[in-house]
Design a protein around this motif. Structure first.
Motif, PDB file in Angstrom:
ATOM      1  N   LYS A 161      37.853  28.551  41.658  1.00 39.40           N
ATOM      2  CA  LYS A 161      38.267  29.489  42.699  1.00 39.40           C
ATOM      3  C   LYS A 161      37.938  30.899  42.239  1.00 39.40           C
ATOM      4  O   LYS A 161      38.258  31.293  41.117  1.00 39.40           O
ATOM      5  N   VAL A 162      37.265  31.660  43.099  1.00 39.64           N
ATOM      6  CA  VAL A 162      36.891  33.035  42.775  1.00 39.64           C
ATOM      7  C   VAL A 162      38.127  33.908  42.921  1.00 39.64           C
ATOM      8  O   VAL A 162      38.736  33.962  43.984  1.00 39.64           O
ATOM      9  N   SER A 163      38.502  34.572  41.831  1.00 45.04           N
ATOM     10  CA  SER A 163      39.684  35.426  41.843  1.00 45.04           C
ATOM     11  C   SER A 163      39.314  36.894  42.008  1.00 45.04           C
ATOM     12  O   SER A 163      39.952  37.619  42.753  1.00 45.04           O
ATOM     13  N   LYS A 164      38.275  37.317  41.289  1.00 47.85           N
ATOM     14  CA  LYS A 164      37.810  38.709  41.376  1.00 47.85           C
ATOM     15  C   LYS A 164      36.287  38.733  41.277  1.00 47.85           C
ATOM     16  O   LYS A 164      35.700  37.936  40.566  1.00 47.85           O
ATOM     17  N   VAL A 165      35.688  39.673  41.993  1.00 45.14           N
ATOM     18  CA  VAL A 165      34.242  39.862  41.940  1.00 45.14           C
ATOM     19  C   VAL A 165      33.962  41.348  41.727  1.00 45.14           C
ATOM     20  O   VAL A 165      34.456  42.183  42.471  1.00 45.14           O
ATOM     21  N   GLN A 166      33.187  41.659  40.699  1.00 44.15           N
ATOM     22  CA  GLN A 166      32.825  43.039  40.416  1.00 44.15           C
ATOM     23  C   GLN A 166      31.830  43.527  41.477  1.00 44.15           C
ATOM     24  O   GLN A 166      30.827  42.861  41.752  1.00 44.15           O
ATOM     25  N   LYS A 167      32.122  44.668  42.076  1.00 46.17           N
ATOM     26  CA  LYS A 167      31.234  45.225  43.101  1.00 46.17           C
ATOM     27  C   LYS A 167      29.862  45.519  42.513  1.00 46.17           C
ATOM     28  O   LYS A 167      29.742  46.019  41.413  1.00 46.17           O
ATOM     29  N   GLY A 168      28.825  45.179  43.266  1.00 48.06           N
ATOM     30  CA  GLY A 168      27.454  45.418  42.839  1.00 48.06           C
ATOM     31  C   GLY A 168      26.910  44.391  41.866  1.00 48.06           C
ATOM     32  O   GLY A 168      25.752  44.460  41.476  1.00 48.06           O
ATOM     33  N   SER A 169      27.740  43.419  41.490  1.00 50.64           N
ATOM     34  CA  SER A 169      27.313  42.410  40.521  1.00 50.64           C
ATOM     35  C   SER A 169      26.443  41.348  41.185  1.00 50.64           C
ATOM     36  O   SER A 169      26.294  41.309  42.409  1.00 50.64           O
ATOM     37  N   PHE A 170      25.880  40.483  40.369  1.00 50.96           N
ATOM     38  CA  PHE A 170      25.099  39.353  40.876  1.00 50.96           C
ATOM     39  C   PHE A 170      25.924  38.552  41.872  1.00 50.96           C
ATOM     40  O   PHE A 170      25.446  38.167  42.933  1.00 50.96           O
ATOM     41  N   TRP A 171      27.179  38.287  41.526  1.00 56.36           N
ATOM     42  CA  TRP A 171      28.065  37.474  42.366  1.00 56.36           C
ATOM     43  C   TRP A 171      28.333  38.155  43.706  1.00 56.36           C
ATOM     44  O   TRP A 171      28.362  37.502  44.748  1.00 56.36           O
ATOM     45  N   ASP A 172      28.514  39.457  43.662  1.00 57.87           N
ATOM     46  CA  ASP A 172      28.741  40.236  44.879  1.00 57.87           C
ATOM     47  C   ASP A 172      27.504  40.164  45.779  1.00 57.87           C
ATOM     48  O   ASP A 172      27.606  39.986  46.991  1.00 57.87           O
ATOM     49  N   LYS A 173      26.333  40.275  45.168  1.00 61.73           N
ATOM     50  CA  LYS A 173      25.082  40.216  45.927  1.00 61.73           C
ATOM     51  C   LYS A 173      24.863  38.836  46.553  1.00 61.73           C
ATOM     52  O   LYS A 173      24.177  38.710  47.562  1.00 61.73           O
ATOM     53  N   GLN A 174      25.462  37.801  45.955  1.00 63.14           N
ATOM     54  CA  GLN A 174      25.359  36.445  46.509  1.00 63.14           C
ATOM     55  C   GLN A 174      26.394  36.202  47.603  1.00 63.14           C
ATOM     56  O   GLN A 174      26.424  35.137  48.205  1.00 63.14           O
ATOM     57  N   GLY A 175      27.240  37.203  47.840  1.00 62.06           N
ATOM     58  CA  GLY A 175      28.222  37.105  48.926  1.00 62.06           C
ATOM     59  C   GLY A 175      29.527  36.437  48.554  1.00 62.06           C
ATOM     60  O   GLY A 175      30.323  36.110  49.435  1.00 62.06           O
ATOM     61  N   LEU A 176      29.778  36.230  47.260  1.00 63.15           N
ATOM     62  CA  LEU A 176      31.039  35.627  46.857  1.00 63.15           C
ATOM     63  C   LEU A 176      32.179  36.602  47.098  1.00 63.15           C
ATOM     64  O   LEU A 176      32.060  37.798  46.818  1.00 63.15           O
ATOM     65  N   LYS A 177      33.276  36.057  47.609  1.00 60.46           N
ATOM     66  CA  LYS A 177      34.468  36.861  47.903  1.00 60.46           C
ATOM     67  C   LYS A 177      35.664  36.204  47.241  1.00 60.46           C
ATOM     68  O   LYS A 177      35.653  35.008  46.918  1.00 60.46           O
ATOM     69  N   GLU A 178      36.710  36.988  47.046  1.00 57.90           N
ATOM     70  CA  GLU A 178      37.951  36.465  46.497  1.00 57.90           C
ATOM     71  C   GLU A 178      38.445  35.311  47.377  1.00 57.90           C
ATOM     72  O   GLU A 178      38.449  35.418  48.601  1.00 57.90           O
ATOM     73  N   GLY A 179      38.792  34.209  46.747  1.00 57.89           N
ATOM     74  CA  GLY A 179      39.278  33.051  47.474  1.00 57.89           C
ATOM     75  C   GLY A 179      38.224  31.985  47.706  1.00 57.89           C
ATOM     76  O   GLY A 179      38.553  30.839  48.024  1.00 57.89           O
ATOM     77  N   ASP A 180      36.933  32.333  47.564  1.00 61.08           N
ATOM     78  CA  ASP A 180      35.878  31.335  47.728  1.00 61.08           C
ATOM     79  C   ASP A 180      35.985  30.272  46.647  1.00 61.08           C
ATOM     80  O   ASP A 180      36.551  30.503  45.570  1.00 61.08           O
ATOM     81  N   LEU A 181      35.443  29.110  46.926  1.00 61.84           N
ATOM     82  CA  LEU A 181      35.467  28.005  45.993  1.00 61.84           C
ATOM     83  C   LEU A 181      34.047  27.625  45.592  1.00 61.84           C
ATOM     84  O   LEU A 181      33.134  27.633  46.436  1.00 61.84           O
TER      85      LEU A 181
END
Length: 87
Positions: free
Chosen positions: A64-84
């Motif tokens: 479960k995604v808890s936090k995503v750093q803005k501008g990071s690879f994960w952010d660019k992939q569209g991951l948001k808090e709560g995603d699985l």
């Protein structure tokens, strides 16, 4: 009666502002990472906080995604808090 409509309106606004969690395949997400990003896996993993959970229906392990750093690879992939993330 006015309070009822005000409460109903506020509830509708709240529900419309919620973003629902997505289930994403971790391998598909990681396949989009460049060789430079995957070369420093520790840096990549510091950009996101993941919590191990189990799918309540199948018992399969997920993250479960808890936090995503803005501008990071994960952010660019569209991951948001709560995603699985599944395997």
């Amino acid at each position: 009666m006015k309070n009822y409509f005000a409460l109903l309106f506020a509830s509708i606004l709240l529900l419309s502002s919620l973003s629902f969690a997505k289930i994403r395949n971790l391998n598909s997400v990681m396949a989009k990472a460049s060789p430079e990003e995957t070369a420093d896996l520790a840096k990549l993993l510091k950009q996101v906080t993941l919590i191990p959970v189990k799918d309540p229906n199948t018992g399969r392990p997920m993250l479960k995604v808890s936090k995503v750093q803005k501008g990071s690879f994960w952010d660019k992939q569209g991951l948001k808090e709560g995603d699985l993330l599944s395997e």
